[in-house]
Structure formats: C-alpha cells, structure tokens
Design an enzyme around this catalytic site. Sequence first.
Site, PDB file in Angstrom:
ATOM      1  N   ASP A  78       0.443  16.557  25.066  1.00 19.69           N
ATOM      2  CA  ASP A  78       1.505  17.241  24.308  1.00 19.69           C
ATOM      3  C   ASP A  78       2.812  16.992  25.153  1.00 19.69           C
ATOM      4  OD1 ASP A  78       0.444  18.957  26.351  1.00 19.69           O
ATOM      5  OD2 ASP A  78       1.816  20.646  25.769  1.00 19.69           O
ATOM      6  N   GLU A 145      -0.243  21.529  27.719  1.00 19.20           N
ATOM      7  CA  GLU A 145       0.024  21.773  29.059  1.00 19.20           C
ATOM      8  C   GLU A 145       1.355  22.557  29.099  1.00 19.20           C
ATOM      9  OE1 GLU A 145       2.146  20.673  32.934  1.00 19.20           O
ATOM     10  OE2 GLU A 145       2.509  20.393  30.940  1.00 19.20           O
TER      11      GLU A 145
END
Length: 490
Positions: A78, A145
Amino acid sequence: MAVTENLEPGKVFHFFEEICSIPHGSGNVEKISDYLAGFARERGLCCIQDAWKNVIIVKEATAGYEGEPPIILQGHMDMVAVKKPEADIDMAKEGLRLAVEGDDLYARDTSLGGDDGIAVAYALAILDADDIAHPRLEVILTVDEEVGMDGARELDVSMLKGKRMLNLDSEEEGIILAGCAGGARVDWTVPVTWEEKEGTAYEIGIRGLSGGHSGAEIHKERGNANCLMGRLLYGLSGTVKFGLSKLQGGLADNAIPREASAVILLEKVTGGEDGPAEELFLEKIRETEAEWKQELQTKDPQVCIWVKRLDDGSRDCITDEEKEKLLCLLCAAPNGVQAMSADMPGLVETSLNMGIVSLEKERAAIQFSVRSSLESAKKALIRKLGGMACMAGASQAVRGDYPGWAYRKDSPFRDTAVEIYRRMYGKEPEIQAIHAGLECGLLMDKMPGLECISIGPDMKDIHTTEEKLSISSTGRVWDYVLEILRQKCG
C-alpha cells in the site's frame, strides 16, 4: 511506450510501472494483492494470499544454494495516496501518471508510492529472474502498513523458515537501519451540535507548506496546517464573533498536513456590506500571515493564508460553546518532537503529528500519529492526550498500536551486509535507528530469533505530491540486494 522503458535496472522499473498502474492506496489493496498473487501463480511459485490480502511468495533456492539458510524479503504493497487539490485524477480508481526528470522518477500531481512500491518491484524482479543466485526466498508483502501496520499484525508466519529478513522500506542509500520507533494512531471524537446563524461567509485556507513524512521529517519542525488553523481560528475568536461551519485539514495521520481550510460565518454588520467586523477580520489575517512568514522563514517560507468571501445569509454552524472547546483543543494539543534520544544523538525519541482534522455531522474528528522508541514514553503521551480529551468532553480511541524494533548489539546478518557494502563501495555504511515505524518489530515478535536489517534507495518527500525516487540509486541498491542474496554463510 512505457515511461520507464529505458531505465535501468529494466525489470525493476518494469514492475514498478506495472504496480503504479494499479490503484493501491491504503485500504484499497484488493487489486494490487490479486495482481501479486496472479504473478506468483503464472510462474508456478508457492503463494499464500490471506483474508487480509497479505501475500507471501516462496521461491526455492537456486543450484548451489540449497544448503544456505533462507532469506525473507519484506515490504508493503500500500501507499499514501495524496494528490494536489486541482489534480484531475481519482486515485481510488486510476493509476499514477509517471514522469522522469533527470535522475528522478515521480508521479504528476500525486504521490509516487516509492514507499513502498520499490520493495515490491525489487521482489518481483528477483522472483521473475532465472539468472539470479539466491537461497530459498520468502517474500512477505503486507497491506495497510501506512495506516497502522494492520497487515503485518494479522499475518500468519507459521509456514516461514527464514531467520534473516531484509526489509526494503527505507529511503536513504548507504544507511543500514537496525532499529525503529514503535507507534500508534490516536483518534479524538468531539461531539458537536448545529444551529443556524446569520452573517457573511468566508472560506479561509492555509497552503504553501512542505509537509512530509511524520516519522522521517518531524524533526525538521515544518509547519502543520492543522495546528496553524487552530491557532488562526482561536486568535480570530478573540477579535471578531463568528460561527464555524466547515473545517478540514490533512490527508493522512502519518503525513504532516500541508493544507487546511475552514468556512466561518462572520457576524452580520448592519448598515452595509463592509464594516468594522470585516475590517478587523481581514487585518487579523494579514497580521497572522506576517507572523508565520517570520516564524517559518527557514522551515516553510512559502506559507500563506488565503481568504475568499462567499455570500451573505444563513448557514449551519456548531454552537459557540462547542466551537471554543474545539479551537482550544486544536491550540493546546501537543504536536511535533516531544523528546530527543539521549543514547543516539540526533534521533527523535518521541513525537506526534496531528494529521487529520475534520468537522462532520455529529462530531469533529482529530487524528494523531504517535511515535516513540520507548514504549513507556509512547504510553505516557497517549495518556496525556487522553487526559486532554477528557477535560474537553471528547472521547479517545487508540488503534494500530505496534512495537518498536530494538537495536540488536550482535547481528551476524547485519555484519554480513556491512562487509558486502564495504567491499562493493569502498566505504562504511551508516548504521542507524530511525523514528519512523517499520514492520520489523511486529514480525520479530511473531518470529523469535529473527534478524532484521532495512535498506532502500534514495527517495525525497515521501507521502507528498513532490515525492521523487532516484533512478541511479535504485540501480545501486538493486546491485547491493543481489550481492546480499549471493553471499554464502559457510
């Protein structure tokens, strides 16, 4: 023709561009996760895609490396997806618009996602190759994350055999990271009720700030648009009477906010369109901007306040009592560096960032990213925030709490990486701990005995629309990664 077609290393930039063509902001990872799982299946590699969309890909050792201990390659899929206000792009549905300028790769009008798309690209290029020597590779690519390390927290690592992990989530070549801060997200909810007010509506905005990553750049003490907006509005409340109709600032709790805006309703002045209240209001704006330009002349010299007159009439505003509580909170809340490390000169020990502020139907929401290399200091800062919220009648919730990664005095894997760097480049790498958070601490908790180091190529202004990835550094770090993989323990 692909934007990165002529860049080297070719396979790395090929996969990076493919990744960038798929929307993959935090919370929007299904397509990128499916792409990674499909990549593994097409090459006959062992792949696990869990319910959270984390992906683990395993490639067995090449000839001559069957007896070597496995290595884990790790990064996250991400990115912090931010764009310029005027950008005509839907980052939830569209890919990035890459461009090259000199040695820099960037995305037009948006963040690039080099953090941590480059880790994914490195891993895919290695997994795709048949001419790279390596032991058994276990590639961990996690989700979300950037919003609390949720993927790493939920990851099942029971099938992994590796005890050495190379994290590829760093942004400065020549530095080997060997520790990082722990952190958490803290959310304040301030109840609000609305009432109709009469007056002249103005939109006020703050822009021109540099922003940046709230871990990597918090020590630069750049302006925080949310904190500045709190100061501005609180100062105005002592000068003129106004209602607060809208308030919005920041895009991510772990990014230093560059812009904030508000709509206020200035009390209606009888006898004309302009009057003393408007004059006082505009004079206060001019004074405040002049003060900030002096205050931030080195850190954020482009800071400015803009004002737009909207209309006369009625608007819904939060009650005056709730407005005062909210503005007091915005002014009083701590922000930025709270303590420096006594053990590692120059390292931030404890900090927080007021990343997002919004005024919604039934509440005002304020979101912080809290970091500390000391667990006790992190908890104390969270308790301090909780006490402030309680006194203001607000509620507090903590999410995404993750441990730090403590520096390990003895680490054969780190020693090997240092020796390889010394041999390749004829100089010593820097061994550092950082204030930003990495997933190493969470994964080390799950895998006792795991040795970690973190490296990466040069990147600038991550989590902002000025983010850039160095092309030449990407190549040098690629060579370094391959040499680490080739190194035999025996």
